[in-house]
Scaffold this active site. Structure first.
Site, PDB file in Angstrom:
ATOM      1  N   ASP A 170       0.736  -0.977   0.026  1.00  0.00           N
ATOM      2  CA  ASP A 170      -0.002  -0.042   0.057  1.00  0.00           C
ATOM      3  C   ASP A 170       0.894   1.157   0.013  1.00  0.00           C
ATOM      4  O   ASP A 170       0.290   2.653  -0.138  1.00  0.00           O
ATOM      5  CB  ASP A 170      -0.858   0.154   1.152  1.00  0.00           C
ATOM      6  N   SER A 171       2.098   1.057  -0.074  1.00  0.00           N
ATOM      7  CA  SER A 171       3.090   2.308  -0.160  1.00  0.00           C
ATOM      8  C   SER A 171       2.816   3.005  -1.540  1.00  0.00           C
ATOM      9  O   SER A 171       3.230   4.075  -1.704  1.00  0.00           O
ATOM     10  CB  SER A 171       4.599   1.712  -0.251  1.00  0.00           C
ATOM     11  N   ASP A 193      -1.212  -6.635  -0.364  1.00  0.00           N
ATOM     12  CA  ASP A 193      -0.937  -5.759   1.000  1.00  0.00           C
ATOM     13  C   ASP A 193      -2.465  -5.098   1.157  1.00  0.00           C
ATOM     14  O   ASP A 193      -3.094  -4.209   0.476  1.00  0.00           O
ATOM     15  CB  ASP A 193      -0.047  -4.676   1.039  1.00  0.00           C
ATOM     16  N   LYS A 252      -1.031  -9.533   3.001  1.00  0.00           N
ATOM     17  CA  LYS A 252      -0.483  -9.110   4.214  1.00  0.00           C
ATOM     18  C   LYS A 252      -1.203  -8.115   5.169  1.00  0.00           C
ATOM     19  O   LYS A 252      -1.983  -7.240   4.473  1.00  0.00           O
ATOM     20  CB  LYS A 252       0.810  -8.373   3.744  1.00  0.00           C
ATOM     21  N   GLU A 265      -1.260  -5.804   8.790  1.00  0.00           N
ATOM     22  CA  GLU A 265      -0.263  -5.148   9.781  1.00  0.00           C
ATOM     23  C   GLU A 265      -0.865  -5.479  11.256  1.00  0.00           C
ATOM     24  O   GLU A 265      -2.220  -5.375  11.341  1.00  0.00           O
ATOM     25  CB  GLU A 265      -0.270  -3.681   9.599  1.00  0.00           C
ATOM     26  N   GLU A 288       9.323  -4.411  10.249  1.00  0.00           N
ATOM     27  CA  GLU A 288       9.725  -2.969   9.808  1.00  0.00           C
ATOM     28  C   GLU A 288      10.138  -2.079  10.728  1.00  0.00           C
ATOM     29  O   GLU A 288       9.767  -2.029  12.296  1.00  0.00           O
ATOM     30  CB  GLU A 288       8.740  -2.602   9.191  1.00  0.00           C
TER      31      GLU A 288
HETATM   32  O1  KIV Z   1       3.542  -0.892   1.609  1.00  0.00           O
HETATM   33  C1  KIV Z   1       4.599  -1.436   1.696  1.00  0.00           C
HETATM   34  O2  KIV Z   1       5.413  -1.333   0.429  1.00  0.00           O
HETATM   35  C2  KIV Z   1       5.096  -2.373   2.637  1.00  0.00           C
HETATM   36  C3  KIV Z   1       6.640  -2.690   2.829  1.00  0.00           C
HETATM   37  C4  KIV Z   1       7.418  -1.415   3.203  1.00  0.00           C
HETATM   38  C5  KIV Z   1       6.859  -3.990   3.488  1.00  0.00           C
HETATM   39  O3  KIV Z   1       4.445  -2.698   3.624  1.00  0.00           O
END
Ligand code: KIV
Length: 269
Positions: free
Chosen positions: A50-51, A89, A118, A120, A187
């Site tokens: 989600d970055s 994510d 994924k 968190e 992280e």
């Molecule tokens: O969103 C993302 O790219 C991430 C990574 C930094 C692990 O969660």
């Protein structure tokens, strides 16, 4: 430099789990088909993080990413890299309770070829991970500095600075492992904490900003290739000065247009 391709026919969860203590795993983010195709045979896993909400959508944090936005990008990545192990994510707000999490994870599986999702969270979210894994969803955990907690934590804070926090991180890691996650992203933690977490669980730990003691690393592609110019976190290594190269190339193109040297005779019909 010759390019050594990864050794997978098609990467799968068992191979990833077996990498613990055998081989360091490399994960990279990708958000589109073009780059995913370039990374497919080199990285072990591709994360549609989600970055992308920051580097691609230009937002100040990841919190406004939506499920549909992530699905759009994941479809593109899976199309460009059909052999890759692609991780989806789950964006903020899409796993606030176990039923919502399962409903959204099923939507992801139904509409993309992502191999895993994924989420968190540590002990607080272990019950959600358990519900997902009990319903055949492959889950990658993510503990330590969790970008989706940026507003509730009041910023991006490096974790594992005290023995008390290290113990909490170990509890988080164990809770996520016991809930059935097959791999764990850690992280933004001190190296000592990362080492203890990595030793405490039997699933591979993928670090980002966690030193070289984990079972593998992940980097955001636009950071590591030097395209994201807003800031450079301490843990990022630039393997390319992408922004400079692109600007120079576009500048050259503009000059060629202005001087009428582009297109040339060879480039016309
Ligand atoms: O969103 C993302 O790219 C991430 C990574 C930094 C692990 O969660």
């Amino acid at each position: 430099m010759s390019i050594i391709k990864n050794d997978f026919e098609k990467m799968h969860i068992t191979k990833i789990k077996n990498a613990k203590n055998n081989k360091k795993l490399t994960m990279i983010t990708a958000y589109d088909a073009l780059f995913a195709k370039l990374f497919e045979e080199i990285a072990d896993m591709i994360l549609v993080g989600d970055s992308l909400n920051m580097s691609f959508a230009g937002q100040k944090d990841t919190l406004s990413a939506t499920l549909d936005q992530m699905i759009y990008h994941t479809k593109a990545v899976c199309t460009g890299a059909p052999r890759a192990f692609v991780v989806f994510d789950m964006p903020f707000g899409t796993y606030i309770n176990k039923d919502e999490a399962l409903r959204n994870a099923i939507k992801v599986y139904n509409s993309t070829n992502a191999a895993a999702i994924k989420i968190e969270g540590g002990e607080d979210r272990a019950h959600i991970v358990k519900h997902l894994t009990s319903n055949s969803i492959a889950v990658m955990g993510h503990i330590g500095l969790m970008p989706q907690y940026v507003r509730s934590e009041g910023g991006y804070k490096v974790r594992g600075k005290s023995q008390e926090d290290i113990q909490q991180l170990i509890k988080d890691a164990k809770a996520i492992e016991e809930a059935g996650a097959f791999v764990l992203v850690v992280e933004g933690v001190k190296k000592e904490a990362a080492q203890k977490i990595t030793q405490a669980v039997s699933i591979p730990v993928i670090g980002i900003g966690a030193g070289n003691v984990t079972d593998g690393q992940v980097l955001v592609w636009s950071d590591m290739l030097g395209f994201f110019e807003e800031f450079k976190p301490k843990f990022v290594r630039h393997y390319l000065n992408g922004a400079k190269l692109v600007k120079e190339a576009v500048n050259q193109y503009r000059n060629d247009v202005q001087e009428k040297s582009f297109p040339s005779k060879d480039e016309e019909y």
